[in-house]
Design an enzyme around this catalytic site. Structure first.
Site, mmCIF file in Angstrom:
data_model
loop_
_atom_site.group_PDB
_atom_site.id
_atom_site.type_symbol
_atom_site.label_atom_id
_atom_site.label_comp_id
_atom_site.label_asym_id
_atom_site.label_seq_id
_atom_site.Cartn_x
_atom_site.Cartn_y
_atom_site.Cartn_z
ATOM 1 N N LEU A 129 0.833 -1.206 0.000
ATOM 2 C CA LEU A 129 0.000 0.000 0.000
ATOM 3 C C LEU A 129 0.863 1.248 0.000
ATOM 4 C CD1 LEU A 129 -2.860 1.280 0.363
ATOM 5 C CD2 LEU A 129 -2.459 1.155 2.835
ATOM 6 N N ALA A 130 1.982 1.188 0.716
ATOM 7 C CA ALA A 130 2.916 2.318 0.796
ATOM 8 C C ALA A 130 4.287 1.776 1.144
ATOM 9 C CB ALA A 130 2.457 3.330 1.838
ATOM 10 N N SER A 133 11.117 4.791 3.881
ATOM 11 C CA SER A 133 12.564 4.577 3.930
ATOM 12 C C SER A 133 12.953 3.449 4.877
ATOM 13 C CB SER A 133 13.257 5.868 4.372
ATOM 14 O OG SER A 133 12.721 6.320 5.605
ATOM 15 N N ILE A 134 12.129 3.191 5.895
ATOM 16 C CA ILE A 134 12.458 2.178 6.895
ATOM 17 C C ILE A 134 11.567 0.947 6.772
ATOM 18 C CG2 ILE A 134 12.603 1.702 9.380
ATOM 19 C CD1 ILE A 134 14.729 3.613 8.422
ATOM 20 N N GLN A 136 7.627 -0.954 5.112
ATOM 21 C CA GLN A 136 6.692 -1.101 4.006
ATOM 22 C C GLN A 136 5.370 -1.612 4.564
ATOM 23 O OE1 GLN A 136 8.173 -2.202 0.057
ATOM 24 N NE2 GLN A 136 6.881 -4.047 0.200
ATOM 25 N N ASP A 287 6.246 13.831 14.469
ATOM 26 C CA ASP A 287 6.534 13.639 13.045
ATOM 27 C C ASP A 287 5.263 13.870 12.232
ATOM 28 O OD1 ASP A 287 8.224 13.117 10.934
ATOM 29 O OD2 ASP A 287 7.966 10.959 10.997
#
EC number: 2.7.-.-
Length: 544
Positions: A129-130, A133-134, A136, A287
């Site tokens: 789905l997305a 960087s770290i 999935q 964040d």
């Protein structure tokens, strides 16, 4: 260095040179050799000379991979360290990176779960789905309840890549700290260390799960913020399973408007959510960039924020909260003397700071800001200017305040993107004033009594016994004090007697010496013997 580290270093240098990042190197004695070597590398010319430096830096970080993308994202929040033309470009770095193979992701999940995915989930989508960087994300349904969920898995074998890149970052930071004259303020090694801690924390999804559970509990039943439910039974260090949500990304203004969203209320609630997290809960999502914030499709007239990815959170002590709130209020009331005194009282600047000079420096920086209408003043940049001024007076970097500053810039940017007329100060001031009244006014006394009442109620049955023990101990203490005093008086009396006998003995011995030369020399021996006897008596008195 190992061959793999040398190979990686070559790759990093090659990308940096191909994007012309050698322009970032200052003219310094330590950089003469590298700059000369750069001119000889004719096959590694700048391939993007038409692009501005900030854009080239962003593209280079994207090409170097996930670790450097994350580093660029972190650097974009340090606007106190980097000029706008670089920080603005770094802020464009997105979490979307090339996904890794879905079958490999599934095998990683099965390793974490201890069995096949199908044992617990239906409709597992092998396509992500997305991808970040770290980690999935893949979608599925819980077999037991049919609830839609997302499975977030850490990228395989990313830790060795991170460790290798961090080593190189530290080497580069140490070189920069020696080469740059302003390195003491920039603190490149500390910046890398801060990034390392943030990055390693994000590698443990148990931490993110715990943060999400805490944040969800803090806003249980709230109309302002919703945090998806985490399924802790399926979560581990490398896997987190949580409720799937549907919403509009907060940066998709056309979609929000098409859904009939009350943009003014949505922007104000973003501010309210931030200050509630900071001042009520002392636990805030640090964040909150657009990729982590969505808005519910339901009830657009009463919009609900949805917060994702709680890997990075911040916290403030009660002292920090109070000083920060007082700073904001004093600042917007233009009481610069109060701002300066608060910085000293909080320990953010040294106690020997000249308050008059500090006040003048704050006034010089801040008065031009207030030349604009309040609705045009950036709250985040107010904080930024305040910290930058304080750093000139040796204010040490406060990690919790850096996270706060970053989050405030995110929230304010989102709020004004949603509703450009947002007056953040008008929204925040009543909240801060109410919070301060609850901290220092009569209500604070009432709240303190309420908070301590259960403890007092628990100890109340023990009160008579504690009172009796206290009186008994007091009586025993008085008796001991009387005995000590009597002993002290006896000691002083003995010392007085000893001194008297010693003085008499000394006098007789002196007389013995005088009589020895006169007509009564027969008495000299008797006088000396009696004097020595008095000395012995004096010594015996002291020994008692």
């Amino acid at each position: 260095m190992t061959p793999s580290e040398i190979k990686r270093l070559y790759r990093i240098i090659k990308v940096q040179l191909e994007y012309g990042l050698d322009e970032l190197m200052p003219t310094h004695q330590l950089t003469k050799a590298p700059l000369l070597a750069r001119k000889s590398l004719f096959w590694m010319k700048n391939k993007h000379p038409e692009k501005p430096l900030g854009e080239r830096l962003r593209l280079a970080l994207q090409e170097l991979g996930p670790v450097w993308i994350k580093f660029g994202q972190m650097m974009s929040t340090r606007r106190d360290l980097f000029p706008p033309h670089i920080a603005d470009q770094l802020a464009l770095l997105q979490d979307q990176v090339s996904p890794f193979d879905g079958h490999l992701a599934k095998s990683q999940m099965e390793l974490a779960l201890g069995g096949p995915v199908e044992q617990w989930f239906d409709d597992f989508d092998i396509e992500p789905l997305a991808s970040a960087s770290i980690a999935q994300v893949h979608t599925a349904k819980l077999k037991e309840t049919g609830q839609e969920v997302v499975l977030k898995v850490i990228r395989p074998d990313i830790r060795p890549v991170i460790d290798a890149d961090l080593k190189l970052m530290y080497r580069l930071a140490r070189i920069v700290s020696k080469a740059l004259p302003d390195a003491r303020r920039l603190k490149p090694v500390e910046v890398v260390r801060e990034y390392e801690k943030t990055l390693l924390d994000e590698l443990d999804l148990r931490r993110e799960a715990a943060n999400a559970i805490q944040l969800r509990r803090n806003f249980e039943g709230s109309e302002e913020l919703y945090v998806p439910e985490v399924m802790p039974d399926f979560s581990s260090e490398s896997l987190m399973v949580s409720e799937r949500i549907y919403g509009i990304q907060v940066s998709d203004i056309p979609a929000l408007e098409a859904n009939g969203t009350n943009m003014k209320l949505l922007a104000e609630r973003g501010v309210s959510v931030f200050f509630t997290q900071v001042f009520r809960d002392s636990f805030f999502h640090a964040d909150m960039h657009p990729g982590n914030v969505f808005v519910s499709y339901e009830h657009p007239d009463n919009p609900l924020w949805i917060g994702l990815d709680c890997g990075i959170v911040g916290a403030l002590s009660s002292g920090d909260k109070r000083y920060l709130a007082e700073n904001f209020l004093a600042f917007f009331n233009r009481d610069y003397r109060k701002v300066a005194e608060l910085h000293v009282d909080s320990g953010w600047v040294p106690t020997d700071t000249n308050v008059d000079e500090f006040e003048f420096a704050i006034r010089t920086v801040c008065e031009p800001i207030f030349a604009k209408p309040l609705c045009e003043i950036s709250f985040g940049h107010v904080l930024l200017n305040l910290f930058n001024t304080a750093r000139r007076f040796n204010m040490e970097v406060q990690p919790q305040l850096v996270l706060l500053q970053k989050t405030l810039l995110y929230v304010e940017g989102l709020g004004r993107q949603l509703y450009p007329q947002l007056d953040l100060w008008e929204t925040a001031k009543p909240f801060l004033e109410k919070w301060m009244a609850n901290q220092v006014g009569p209500q604070a006394v009432i709240n303190g009594i309420k908070q301590r009442a259960p403890f007092w109620a628990e100890k109340l049955p023990e009160l008579p016994e504690l009172l009796y023990d206290s009186l008994k101990q007091s009586k025993a203490m008085n008796q001991r004090m009387d005995m000590l005093y009597q002993g002290y008086r006896e000691t002083k009396r003995q010392q007085g007697t000893g001194k008297f006998l010693f003085g008499v003995g000394a006098t007789l011995i002196v007389c013995s010496a005088i009589l020895l030369e006169g007509p009564y020399h027969q008495l000299s021996g008797l006088s000396g013997a009696v004097g020595i006897t008095f000395w012995l008596l004096s010594w015996r008195t002291y020994r008692r």
